[in-house]
Every structure is written in C-alpha cells, then in structure tokens.
Design a protein around this motif. Sequence first.
Motif, PDB file in Angstrom:
ATOM      1  N   GLY A 193      11.357 -15.737 -21.895  1.00 39.38           N
ATOM      2  CA  GLY A 193      10.855 -16.344 -20.680  1.00 39.38           C
ATOM      3  C   GLY A 193      10.477 -15.148 -19.632  1.00 39.38           C
ATOM      4  N   GLY A 194      11.529 -14.384 -20.000  1.00 43.39           N
ATOM      5  CA  GLY A 194      11.210 -13.158 -18.521  1.00 43.39           C
ATOM      6  C   GLY A 194       9.614 -12.277 -18.557  1.00 43.39           C
ATOM      7  N   VAL A 195       9.495 -11.871 -20.047  1.00 40.83           N
ATOM      8  CA  VAL A 195       8.359 -10.963 -20.463  1.00 40.83           C
ATOM      9  C   VAL A 195       7.624 -12.420 -20.024  1.00 40.83           C
ATOM     10  CG1 VAL A 195       7.638 -10.245 -22.667  1.00 40.83           C
ATOM     11  CG2 VAL A 195       9.873 -10.625 -22.923  1.00 40.83           C
ATOM     12  N   VAL A 196       7.151 -13.753 -20.768  1.00 42.12           N
ATOM     13  CA  VAL A 196       6.092 -14.731 -20.615  1.00 42.12           C
ATOM     14  C   VAL A 196       5.628 -14.590 -19.389  1.00 42.12           C
ATOM     15  CG1 VAL A 196       5.219 -16.597 -20.883  1.00 42.12           C
ATOM     16  CG2 VAL A 196       6.867 -15.958 -22.399  1.00 42.12           C
ATOM     17  N   MET A 197       6.836 -14.282 -18.516  1.00 43.16           N
ATOM     18  CA  MET A 197       6.037 -15.174 -17.075  1.00 43.16           C
ATOM     19  C   MET A 197       5.994 -13.644 -16.162  1.00 43.16           C
ATOM     20  SD  MET A 197       6.956 -17.846 -16.571  1.00 43.16           S
ATOM     21  CE  MET A 197       6.984 -17.772 -14.485  1.00 43.16           C
ATOM     22  N   TYR A 198       5.839 -12.669 -16.831  1.00 46.00           N
ATOM     23  CA  TYR A 198       5.998 -11.320 -16.274  1.00 46.00           C
ATOM     24  C   TYR A 198       4.573 -10.556 -17.047  1.00 46.00           C
ATOM     25  CZ  TYR A 198       6.302  -6.458 -15.410  1.00 46.00           C
ATOM     26  OH  TYR A 198       5.921  -4.741 -14.751  1.00 46.00           O
ATOM     27  N   LEU A 199       3.702 -11.307 -18.084  1.00 41.41           N
ATOM     28  CA  LEU A 199       2.765 -10.831 -18.849  1.00 41.41           C
ATOM     29  C   LEU A 199       1.790 -11.551 -17.798  1.00 41.41           C
ATOM     30  CD1 LEU A 199       3.742 -10.480 -22.309  1.00 41.41           C
ATOM     31  CD2 LEU A 199       3.346  -8.668 -21.123  1.00 41.41           C
TER      32      LEU A 199
END
Length: 245
Positions: A193-199
């Motif tokens: 989820g953190g990867v998605v928000m960061y992207l």
Amino acid sequence: MPALEVICSLIGWLCLYLLFCFAFSQRGPEWNCRLVTLTHGVLIVLLTAYVVFVDGPWPFTHAGTENTELQVFALAVCLGYFFFDMGWCVCYRSEGPVMLAHHAASISGILLALLMGVSGCETCGVIFGSELTNPLLQTRWFLRRLGLYDSLLGDAVDLLFILLFATVRVGVGTVMFYCELTSPRTLLIMKLGGVVMYLLAWVFMVDIARFGYKKSKAKYRKWMDNHKLAGANEEKTVGHTNKRD
C-alpha cells in the motif's frame, strides 16, 4: 474495526455538506463539497499532527506497531470523509482516474490499518503529509471562483503549495516510505500500500512541476511584455518632449 465511529464520521460529513448546501444555496454542489473538503483538511491536519508529534509513537521508528485509541479515532474520522468524497466524486463525475485511484488507495490503506489494528502511526503520518497541502489546493479553487486568483495572493498560495508538496509529501514522504519498507514489524500488505501511495505522490508531483513551469514561463513573458511596453511608452514620452523643445 470501529465501524460505529466510521459510520458516525460519514454521517457527520454528509450533514455538514447538507448544511453548506442550505447555507449557500446560490452556489453549486462543488462549492459546498469543497467547503467540506477544506474543513476536513484543516481538522485532520491538526488531529494527525497531534497524533504524530505529541501523542506518538514516532512513525519513523515505530512503523507497524499496534494502534492507539487516538490513532483509531483519527483514522475513523478520515475514512468517513473519504467515503463521503468518493461517493460525491462518482455521483458528479468530477474527478479523473488518478484522483479516484488516490481515494481508493487511501480508503484501502486506512481500512487495512483499522482492520488489522497495526500501522496506525505511519498511516496517520501519511495522512498528515497528504492533507497538509489540501487547504491550499481548496483555497486556490475558491480564489479562482471569486476572481481573485490572478493576484499576489494567488501566486503566494501556488508557491506555498508547490514548496510544501515537494518538501513534505515527496521529500519527507520518501524517508517515511523507506522506514516503512525496512521496518520488520510492518506487514507486507501495508508495504505494498505504501508503494502505491508513493507512486501516486510522484504522479501528482510531475503534474505540479509541469504546472509550476508553465505558470513561471507565463509570468516571465508577461513581465517582459510589460517591460517592453513601459520602455516604448517612455520613448514616446521623450520623443514628444523633444518635439516641443
């Protein structure tokens, strides 16, 4: 899962929207929805700032720890708002796929933190960083509608928005993203989820950088045109003076 708190939050934001619709009946639905968004932005920034900086624990060092009562309350308030705003955006078709994806990712992340009972501190940290620029974004929209955007105030709001987004959401967000990925306590699904928000943050950053470049270029051209016009007027004035002499 504090379902009752989330439901109460959703009802509260919906009632606030209906109140704004009644108070500003001459305005359109988007005006009133953005008033709700502005209210939520200010409230949730203050609430998550207290959670992160005062109540604790520190998200950079305690990612993946169990949620506190105050973290759960802040997440429930925010989740209720996102449910309201997502429904409004879908109903009125006012946002594009990127913003809808951001809302969906935010709802999923908060839901996961509440359902699993962990990662509340870094989730509140992400909400703080994400919503810090939101009041400026809404202020910019209201300035446009009121005809006050093309002014020094409008330029100041844009500049502050770009600086805060770049330093907090991207700069500090990168540090938090690294801490979350390297934390042994954080669950894999939260890291994804953190990867998605960061992207998504970088997608917004690219758009904002393009906007900043275009506005700066337009401002420079306007300044050059005004400078040339002032020079031409000065030459005409000097020419008239010489003829009289």
